[in-house]
Design a protein around this motif. Structure first.
Motif, PDB file in Angstrom:
ATOM      1  N   ARG A  17     -48.624   7.634  17.892  1.00 32.54           N
ATOM      2  CA  ARG A  17     -48.294   6.993  16.610  1.00 32.54           C
ATOM      3  C   ARG A  17     -48.085   5.495  16.776  1.00 32.54           C
ATOM      4  O   ARG A  17     -48.447   4.702  15.897  1.00 32.54           O
ATOM      5  CB  ARG A  17     -47.039   7.621  16.013  1.00 32.54           C
ATOM      6  CG  ARG A  17     -47.202   9.081  15.593  1.00 32.54           C
ATOM      7  CD  ARG A  17     -45.852   9.688  15.227  1.00 32.54           C
ATOM      8  NE  ARG A  17     -45.303   9.103  14.022  1.00 32.54           N
ATOM      9  CZ  ARG A  17     -43.994   9.048  13.734  1.00 32.54           C
ATOM     10  NH1 ARG A  17     -43.107   9.512  14.602  1.00 32.54           N
ATOM     11  NH2 ARG A  17     -43.581   8.517  12.621  1.00 32.54           N
ATOM     12  N   SER A  18     -47.496   5.094  17.923  1.00 32.26           N
ATOM     13  CA  SER A  18     -47.177   3.677  18.137  1.00 32.26           C
ATOM     14  C   SER A  18     -48.419   2.823  18.350  1.00 32.26           C
ATOM     15  O   SER A  18     -48.337   1.594  18.297  1.00 32.26           O
ATOM     16  CB  SER A  18     -46.236   3.529  19.335  1.00 32.26           C
ATOM     17  OG  SER A  18     -46.903   3.816  20.549  1.00 32.26           O
ATOM     18  N   ARG A  78     -36.020  15.103  16.196  1.00 30.96           N
ATOM     19  CA  ARG A  78     -34.627  14.661  16.309  1.00 30.96           C
ATOM     20  C   ARG A  78     -33.763  15.137  15.140  1.00 30.96           C
ATOM     21  O   ARG A  78     -34.151  15.028  13.976  1.00 30.96           O
ATOM     22  CB  ARG A  78     -34.584  13.131  16.380  1.00 30.96           C
ATOM     23  CG  ARG A  78     -33.194  12.549  16.648  1.00 30.96           C
ATOM     24  CD  ARG A  78     -33.228  11.034  16.499  1.00 30.96           C
ATOM     25  NE  ARG A  78     -34.149  10.418  17.444  1.00 30.96           N
ATOM     26  CZ  ARG A  78     -33.810  10.030  18.661  1.00 30.96           C
ATOM     27  NH1 ARG A  78     -32.579  10.222  19.107  1.00 30.96           N
ATOM     28  NH2 ARG A  78     -34.700   9.458  19.448  1.00 30.96           N
ATOM     29  N   LYS A 116     -39.760  10.266  11.072  1.00 32.79           N
ATOM     30  CA  LYS A 116     -39.431  11.268  12.087  1.00 32.79           C
ATOM     31  C   LYS A 116     -39.760  10.759  13.497  1.00 32.79           C
ATOM     32  O   LYS A 116     -40.749  10.068  13.701  1.00 32.79           O
ATOM     33  CB  LYS A 116     -40.204  12.560  11.824  1.00 32.79           C
ATOM     34  CG  LYS A 116     -39.894  13.213  10.489  1.00 32.79           C
ATOM     35  CD  LYS A 116     -40.695  14.491  10.327  1.00 32.79           C
ATOM     36  CE  LYS A 116     -40.406  15.157   9.001  1.00 32.79           C
ATOM     37  NZ  LYS A 116     -40.953  14.415   7.865  1.00 32.79           N
ATOM     38  N   HIS A 117     -38.916  11.160  14.442  1.00 30.97           N
ATOM     39  CA  HIS A 117     -39.160  10.828  15.841  1.00 30.97           C
ATOM     40  C   HIS A 117     -38.848  12.035  16.709  1.00 30.97           C
ATOM     41  O   HIS A 117     -38.084  12.925  16.322  1.00 30.97           O
ATOM     42  CB  HIS A 117     -38.297   9.640  16.285  1.00 30.97           C
ATOM     43  CG  HIS A 117     -38.771   8.330  15.754  1.00 30.97           C
ATOM     44  ND1 HIS A 117     -39.798   7.620  16.322  1.00 30.97           N
ATOM     45  CD2 HIS A 117     -38.370   7.612  14.672  1.00 30.97           C
ATOM     46  CE1 HIS A 117     -40.002   6.503  15.621  1.00 30.97           C
ATOM     47  NE2 HIS A 117     -39.145   6.481  14.619  1.00 30.97           N
ATOM     48  N   ASP A 132     -45.137  10.354  19.696  1.00 37.41           N
ATOM     49  CA  ASP A 132     -44.689   9.037  19.250  1.00 37.41           C
ATOM     50  C   ASP A 132     -45.489   7.915  19.902  1.00 37.41           C
ATOM     51  O   ASP A 132     -45.712   6.864  19.303  1.00 37.41           O
ATOM     52  CB  ASP A 132     -43.195   8.849  19.539  1.00 37.41           C
ATOM     53  CG  ASP A 132     -42.314   9.643  18.565  1.00 37.41           C
ATOM     54  OD1 ASP A 132     -42.836  10.088  17.529  1.00 37.41           O
ATOM     55  OD2 ASP A 132     -41.114   9.809  18.858  1.00 37.41           O
ATOM     56  N   THR A 146     -43.411   2.583  14.495  1.00 41.03           N
ATOM     57  CA  THR A 146     -43.348   3.845  13.750  1.00 41.03           C
ATOM     58  C   THR A 146     -42.023   3.965  13.029  1.00 41.03           C
ATOM     59  O   THR A 146     -41.009   3.413  13.452  1.00 41.03           O
ATOM     60  CB  THR A 146     -43.519   5.043  14.699  1.00 41.03           C
ATOM     61  OG1 THR A 146     -42.481   5.010  15.690  1.00 41.03           O
ATOM     62  CG2 THR A 146     -44.863   5.014  15.378  1.00 41.03           C
ATOM     63  N   SER A 147     -42.046   4.703  11.946  1.00 43.91           N
ATOM     64  CA  SER A 147     -40.813   4.945  11.181  1.00 43.91           C
ATOM     65  C   SER A 147     -40.757   6.414  10.813  1.00 43.91           C
ATOM     66  O   SER A 147     -41.702   7.174  11.032  1.00 43.91           O
ATOM     67  CB  SER A 147     -40.805   4.077   9.914  1.00 43.91           C
ATOM     68  OG  SER A 147     -41.947   4.370   9.121  1.00 43.91           O
TER      69      SER A 147
END
Length: 547
Positions: A239-240, A346, A248-249, A236, A245-246
């Motif tokens: 990705r950030s 998650r 999946k986490h 993440d 980000t939106s």
């Protein structure tokens, strides 16, 4: 020519900037290096950057088992069990020097999670789904036979046990051997190189990264047609870099293991047992030590600076005293310990032990391919899925053709020993060679098992040893610097040798000599000498804080 020598770092940095690569991987854990190996063996050009050392995250802090997936049977993840069982056999065959079968005892007690019937049926189904070979299929024991197999198991209400095969591994060495294989085949890999930004074309598609060499603080640009985010717990974070980000986490699950000398916890048989709260815990003998774990709790914070809490130790101690009531260990008997995180995708409403360990691959609008989740055992298959996706895009978008995946049949570095059937014969022969080089029988045996078909290179450094440290340790250190990108003392003591966890006495006895030698070899500045010494002391304190 690709290199795995820390003495050639400037060459590696120049190579990273020298051309446009077909594939650039961010992340040097088992998933990332697996992708690098898969891609390079398909004829694609490959680069990889890792902000720490290879395997510094999850890939050096697992239970050190290449699971066949028995625990997933309990969650009815049938496909998972079948695939993991098959992959486990491939991992073993391609690197028998870093993976070995061990018989695992699963005792069952009155009122416990497992009964005789459910254990027997479960293990039989597991053998079938996982494709377990005949010689390694499960068998059942009476209570008397269970105690004969492991006398320390709780006798009260013992009904019997099941025995099945798991595969023990050195997770960090498995990772570095896969990384070396990719380098040997032409990939360019760099540790301590952090992706700090993305490069874009006019269509706002990613065409590479900006990266910082954390040893020199220089910024470089690496160009690539496709960029893969395989950063494990830091997926993440990568990705950030693109912004918010939106979708999946990740959620991180913390796992802790503690290590005892066998004089304190004389376990002779690996045991997989249920705890009072319905979880399962491993107790495993290894090289004169016994290690036990793991916990499973949600974790927030930076995994690089993760301490072991008293509650973590208490949980494992309670599990030990529950299943092995005659083992009177306390916190003062803990020699060392480690903590790691599992990066899970998650799933709302589920606890850490309930969340599936499955992996997922997806691509952002700008073309960043991300892989998250998954398990050590399935690394090769995960890599195949990622490179299949990338290869299709490379062909469609750039007209770059590639070969099919061939990693199923490629021994990893050190694995050229004639297959698993011949590993013991190979080791016996190499022991003779090591003794001739000036090592003891025990030292030669250890190195042959540790390095496999690369051991002759390790032996070659024995002649240059001095009296500041044992010959075998010197040979490992020099080999690590020249052939395994050992850059800091923590790399060496934690991830190339495992001594921090399983031979802490060696670390404490020889840390000064190792630091002095590395400083000379790698031309450290005074600031680097101070920094790397402090980092080693922090890791020692973290591993031994209960003492």
């Amino acid at each position: 020519m690709s290199t795995a020598s820390a003495l050639q770092r400037s060459v590696i940095m120049n190579d990273l900037q020298s051309k446009e690569y077909d594939v650039l991987v961010i992340g040097g854990g088992i998933t990332g290096v697996g992708i690098a190996l898969d891609a390079i063996t398909r004829g694609l050009s490959v680069a990889l950057v890792e902000m720490q050392d290879f395997a510094a995250g999850t890939s050096s802090r697992s239970t050190k088992l290449v699971h066949g997936g028995l625990r997933y049977l309990k969650q009815f993840e049938i496909k998972e069990v079948a695939e993991l069982g098959k992959e486990r056999a491939i991992v073993y065959e391609n690197g028998p020097h870093v993976t070995t079968p061990v018989w695992m005892l699963l005792p069952f007690h009155k009122g416990g999670t497992f009964g005789k019937f459910s254990t027997s049926i479960g293990l039989r189904v597991y053998d079938f789904l996982a494709g377990v070979k005949k010689s390694e299929r499960r068998y059942m024991l009476t209570s008397a036979q269970t105690l004969e197999k492991e006398p320390l198991v709780k006798q009260a209400d013992l009904l019997g046990g099941g025995v099945y095969v798991e595969y023990r591994t050195d997770d960090a060495r498995l990772t570095i051997e896969v990384a070396k294989s990719a380098i040997e085949k032409g990939a360019v890999l760099a540790n301590y190189t952090k992706a700090s930004g993305f490069l874009y074309n006019d269509a706002k598609k990613i065409i590479g990264i900006e990266a910082t060499d954390l040893l020199s603080n220089e910024t470089i640009q690496i160009h690539a047609k496709k960029v893969v985010n395989a950063a494990g717990p830091w997926v993440d974070d990568v990705r950030s870099i693109e912004g918010k980000t939106s979708g999946k986490h990740l959620i991180l699950s913390k796992g802790v293991h503690i290590v005892f000398d066998q004089s304190k916890f004389p376990l002779k048989q690996a045991v997989y047992f249920d705890t009072p709260d319905g979880r399962m815990v491993f107790a495993i003998p290894r090289n004169g030590k016994t290690y036990v774990g793991t916990t499973d709790t949600f974790y927030e914070g930076d995994p690089r600076n993760m301490d072991i809490e008293q509650s973590d130790r208490d949980y494992i101690m309670n599990a030990i005293h529950y299943m092995f009531p005659n083992v009177k260990v306390t916190d003062t008997d803990i020699e060392s310990s480690w903590a790691g995180v599992r990066p899970l995708i998650r799933e709302e409403g589920k606890g850490p032990s309930e969340i599936s360990r499955h992996d997922e691959v997806w691509e952002s609008a700008s073309g960043l391919v991300t892989i998250a989740g998954g398990k050590l055992t399935g690394y090769r298959k995960m890599a195949e899925a990622v490179v299949d996706k990338i290869a299709a895009s490379l062909n469609t978008e750039f007209g770059v053709a590639s070969k099919p995946c061939i990693t199923k049949d490629i021994p990893i570095s050190g694995g050229e020993v004639g297959g698993s059937k011949h590993i013991q014969t190979f080791i016996s022969k190499k022991i003779e060679s090591g003794v001739k080089a000036g090592l003891t029988h025990e030292e030669a045996d250890y190195l042959a098992q540790h390095y496999g078909s690369n051991v002759e290179k390790v032996f070659s450094y024995v002649a240059n040893a001095n009296d500041t440290m044992p010959k075998a340790l010197f040979a490992q250190l020099q080999y690590g610097i020249e052939h395994e990108l050992v850059t800091t003392p923590v790399d060496f003591f934690v991830r190339r040798t495992g001594n921090m966890f399983f031979n802490i006495a060696s670390v404490l006895a020889h840390k000064e000599a190792v630091i002095t030698h590395m400083a000379q070899q790698l031309n450290w500045t005074d600031a680097q000498l101070s920094e790397f010494t402090e980092l080693l002391n922090i890791e020692i304190k973290r591993a031994t804080t209960a003492k």
